[in-house]
Design a protein around this motif. Structure first.
Motif, PDB file in Angstrom:
ATOM      1  N   PRO A 345       0.798  -1.236   0.000  1.00  0.00           N
ATOM      2  CA  PRO A 345       0.000   0.000   0.000  1.00  0.00           C
ATOM      3  C   PRO A 345       0.827   1.279   0.000  1.00  0.00           C
ATOM      4  CG  PRO A 345       0.156  -0.806   2.225  1.00  0.00           C
ATOM      5  CD  PRO A 345       0.970  -1.757   1.374  1.00  0.00           C
ATOM      6  N   PHE A 346       1.901   1.312  -0.790  1.00  0.00           N
ATOM      7  CA  PHE A 346       2.858   2.415  -0.694  1.00  0.00           C
ATOM      8  C   PHE A 346       2.815   3.307  -1.928  1.00  0.00           C
ATOM      9  CE2 PHE A 346       4.865  -1.221   1.678  1.00  0.00           C
ATOM     10  CZ  PHE A 346       4.532  -0.754   2.939  1.00  0.00           C
ATOM     11  N   GLY A 347       1.635   3.835  -2.234  1.00  0.00           N
ATOM     12  CA  GLY A 347       1.476   4.658  -3.432  1.00  0.00           C
ATOM     13  C   GLY A 347       1.232   6.120  -3.155  1.00  0.00           C
ATOM     14  N   ASN A 348       1.620   6.606  -1.976  1.00  0.00           N
ATOM     15  CA  ASN A 348       1.314   7.989  -1.602  1.00  0.00           C
ATOM     16  C   ASN A 348       2.586   8.715  -1.172  1.00  0.00           C
ATOM     17  OD1 ASN A 348      -0.299  10.242  -1.132  1.00  0.00           O
ATOM     18  ND2 ASN A 348      -0.827   9.643   0.949  1.00  0.00           N
ATOM     19  N   GLY A 349       3.593   8.669  -2.046  1.00  0.00           N
ATOM     20  CA  GLY A 349       4.849   9.357  -1.759  1.00  0.00           C
ATOM     21  C   GLY A 349       5.890   8.460  -1.120  1.00  0.00           C
ATOM     22  N   ALA A 350       7.088   9.007  -0.980  1.00  0.00           N
ATOM     23  CA  ALA A 350       8.197   8.263  -0.383  1.00  0.00           C
ATOM     24  C   ALA A 350       7.866   7.929   1.072  1.00  0.00           C
ATOM     25  CB  ALA A 350       9.479   9.080  -0.457  1.00  0.00           C
ATOM     26  N   GLU A 351       8.202   6.701   1.473  1.00  0.00           N
ATOM     27  CA  GLU A 351       7.891   6.235   2.826  1.00  0.00           C
ATOM     28  C   GLU A 351       9.147   6.301   3.690  1.00  0.00           C
ATOM     29  OE1 GLU A 351       5.058   5.446   4.051  1.00  0.00           O
ATOM     30  OE2 GLU A 351       3.731   4.936   2.384  1.00  0.00           O
ATOM     31  N   ARG A 352       9.062   7.035   4.792  1.00  0.00           N
ATOM     32  CA  ARG A 352      10.225   7.156   5.667  1.00  0.00           C
ATOM     33  C   ARG A 352      10.644   5.805   6.232  1.00  0.00           C
ATOM     34  NH1 ARG A 352       7.568  11.905   6.954  1.00  0.00           N
ATOM     35  NH2 ARG A 352       6.619  11.142   8.862  1.00  0.00           N
ATOM     36  N   MET A 353       9.674   4.944   6.574  1.00  0.00           N
ATOM     37  CA  MET A 353      10.059   3.667   7.169  1.00  0.00           C
ATOM     38  C   MET A 353      10.745   2.752   6.145  1.00  0.00           C
ATOM     39  SD  MET A 353       6.767   1.249   7.783  1.00  0.00           S
ATOM     40  CE  MET A 353       5.891   0.452   6.433  1.00  0.00           C
ATOM     41  N   LEU A 354      10.645   3.118   4.854  1.00  0.00           N
ATOM     42  CA  LEU A 354      11.328   2.379   3.795  1.00  0.00           C
ATOM     43  C   LEU A 354      12.556   3.151   3.322  1.00  0.00           C
ATOM     44  CD1 LEU A 354       8.243   1.171   1.690  1.00  0.00           C
ATOM     45  CD2 LEU A 354       9.358   0.032   3.619  1.00  0.00           C
ATOM     46  N   ASN A 355      13.140   3.936   4.229  1.00  0.00           N
ATOM     47  CA  ASN A 355      14.318   4.754   3.917  1.00  0.00           C
ATOM     48  C   ASN A 355      14.048   5.738   2.792  1.00  0.00           C
ATOM     49  OD1 ASN A 355      15.845   1.819   4.767  1.00  0.00           O
ATOM     50  ND2 ASN A 355      16.507   3.687   5.791  1.00  0.00           N
ATOM     51  N   ASN A 356      12.857   6.335   2.821  1.00  0.00           N
ATOM     52  CA  ASN A 356      12.439   7.337   1.845  1.00  0.00           C
ATOM     53  C   ASN A 356      12.402   6.810   0.415  1.00  0.00           C
ATOM     54  OD1 ASN A 356      11.793   9.630   3.431  1.00  0.00           O
ATOM     55  ND2 ASN A 356      13.971  10.028   3.757  1.00  0.00           N
ATOM     56  N   LYS A 357      12.218   5.499   0.277  1.00  0.00           N
ATOM     57  CA  LYS A 357      12.056   4.923  -1.056  1.00  0.00           C
ATOM     58  C   LYS A 357      10.582   4.927  -1.449  1.00  0.00           C
ATOM     59  CE  LYS A 357      16.190   2.052  -0.871  1.00  0.00           C
ATOM     60  NZ  LYS A 357      16.750   0.680  -0.935  1.00  0.00           N
ATOM     61  N   TYR A 358      10.362   4.921  -2.744  1.00  0.00           N
ATOM     62  CA  TYR A 358       9.004   4.941  -3.274  1.00  0.00           C
ATOM     63  C   TYR A 358       8.822   3.714  -4.159  1.00  0.00           C
ATOM     64  CZ  TYR A 358       4.821   6.544  -5.753  1.00  0.00           C
ATOM     65  OH  TYR A 358       3.554   6.645  -6.278  1.00  0.00           O
TER      66      TYR A 358
END
Length: 493
Positions: A345-358
């Motif tokens: 569910p990671f379609g709303n910008g870079a995710e900090r918990m994923l090291n700012n990856k999108y």
């Protein structure tokens, strides 16, 4: 005697009036009814109009007054909760200079990474408790670099709640908590970070007056009061980012207590009495509402951008005419694991918990011969719950080990499928409460105005509605591990 709470959300403005004596919500309203648009001119960008927030706030208050359930003239104080990390810029006439760059905007990530290296990663983490990332300071630096004419006209920079307070009172203030969520605050020196300001070349004069979070931030202007049916001169006595405010509204104030919410974004928020940080800045530490120089309570925040936003996307594209209640019932018809469908569910910008990856949102494993809407909607809810587990494991790495999590019975926690999946996959019981950010903001105003002596007195009527215990943790574990393997492939391919 009443208190007014305003919650400046991404989707809409919610307002509530609370009776001081009972601590109960008397009336509530929301405006607009339809979810507010996020402007995305380029991939990874996200903006909203601050003037739209103000217009919607006024309409929400007038709608609240129209219920006839209270006398607006009996409101004694106002509290504001707001979407965190946004940037609002105004000139000397308090005119907005550009749309707000909001919390899920990713444009400043590269600037934040350069600042992280230039300041020194270890130094930044020990003093800021975070990487500058794409937080408010980095967004302001982006404007300075890319929109110099706008930056030259800036008189004050604010977070969204500071702006609404300004519109109500004419006064421009902020707090340590607000500055910390913008990554302007040096926790070791307890002052505005000279390292951040110096690296980005930012102007100290752009920072509003810093006041205690629970205090008088201004008094409602006479013309505004007349337009909104309120009493002129009542104070705005509380301003907090939505997640610390959600923790306050759930009475999560002591070290070790943990709150969760699953609205547009998903959050787990734990209170600590330590200046803790994640070495990779995947979770973030800010000043909690109870932070002071004498009592350094921090809030450790895990934020997942793509939770409710993912569910909203699925609704709009697969069943736009159905209610969320109907979709939750539909999801309950599918089995655990959805016969193989997985959702990232990671379609709303870079995710900090994923090291700012999108990674982008992903819907995987569809078999057109066996899958239907029930499988899709359950897969979305399970994917969101799995993302919470992934983030909670990061928090556990950093010493946050909750024995129970408190959440409001709202948004995705209204779904039995999501709520039970969350409990099963994390292995942690959840206490559900009647909870609303605008109600929490109202009670916060009571504390800030001195109507309540302290937070304890403001929450004497706080009662748990339901406790959910793990039931299917063993059944979910292999599905979670499969999901995690897919996520890792997406991150490291």
């Amino acid at each position: 005697m009443y208190l007014l709470g305003i919650d400046i959300g991404t989707s809409s403005i919610k307002v509530a009036v609370v009776d001081v004596n009972t601590q109960k919500c008397v009336a509530t309203a929301q405006y607009p009814e339809q979810e507010t648009e996020i402007k995305s001119v380029k991939p990874g960008w996200a903006e909203q109009s601050p003037e739209d927030w103000w217009q919607n706030t006024q309409q929400a208050i007038l709608k609240l007054n129209a219920t006839g359930l209270f006398n607006p003239k009996d409101v004694q104080a106002i509290g504001i909760a707001y979407q965190m990390h946004g940037l609002v810029l105004v000139d000397k006439r308090q005119h907005v200079l550009r749309d707000s760059i909001i919390w899920c905007d990713s444009r400043a990530v590269a600037l934040g990474e350069k600042a992280f290296d230039a300041i020194g990663r270890e130094k930044a983490l020990k003093s800021l408790l975070n990487s500058p990332g794409n937080f408010t300071a980095s967004k302001l630096a982006w404007v300075k670099t890319n929109e110099p004419k706008i930056y030259k006209a800036v008189d004050k920079m604010m977070l969204p709640g500071d702006f609404i307070s300004m519109k109500l009172t004419g006064a421009v203030t902020t707090s340590i908590a607000a500055l910390s969520e913008g990554v302007f605050w040096d926790f070791k020196k307890d002052e505005i970070s000279t390292a951040v300001m110096s690296h980005y070349g930012l102007d100290y004069n752009h920072i509003p007056d810093v006041k205690p979070l629970f205090s008088i931030h201004g008094n409602v202007d006479a013309a505004v009061a007349k337009a909104l049916g309120l009493t002129a001169g009542i104070p705005v006595a509380y301003k907090s980012g939505d997640q610390p405010n959600n923790a306050l509204s759930l009475n999560v104030l002591a070290p070790g207590e943990v709150a969760a919410t699953a609205g547009t974004s998903g959050v787990i928020y734990g209170v600590s009495d330590k200046l803790t940080y994640d070495p990779q800045s995947r979770v973030n530490t800010f000043a909690h509402v109870t932070y002071s120089k004498e009592q350094k309570h921090t809030g450790v925040l895990l934020c997942i951008n793509g939770t409710g936003s993912m569910y909203r996307w699925a609704k709009h594209n697969f069943s736009p005419n159905s209610s969320y209640t109907a979709l939750n019932l539909l999801a309950a018809q599918a089995p655990i694991g959805n016969r193989g469908i997985k959702v990232l569910p990671f379609g709303n910008g870079a995710e900090r918990m994923l090291n700012n990856k999108y990674t982008g949102a992903q819907l995987l494993g569809i078999d057109v011969n066996i899958h239907n809407q029930s499988h899709i909607f359950r897969a979305v809810q399970e994917g969101i719950a799995f993302s919470f587990r992934y983030g909670l494991d990061i928090m556990r790495e950093n010493g946050m080990k909750p024995s129970v999590i408190r959440a409001g019975k709202a948004n995705l926690f209204l779904s039995e499928v999501f709520a039970q999946t969350f409990v099963d996959v994390t292995g942690i019981p959840v206490e559900l409460y009647e909870n609303d950010g605008s109600v929490g903001a109202a009670l916060g105003a009571g504390i800030g105005a001195g109507i309540f002596k302290n937070a304890k007195e403001a929450f004497t009527q706080h009662k748990v509605l339901e406790v959910l215990e793990p039931k299917n943790s063993k059944a979910y574990e292999p599905f979670y591990q499969e999901w995690k393997a897919i996520l890792n492939q997406s991150l490291y391919k």
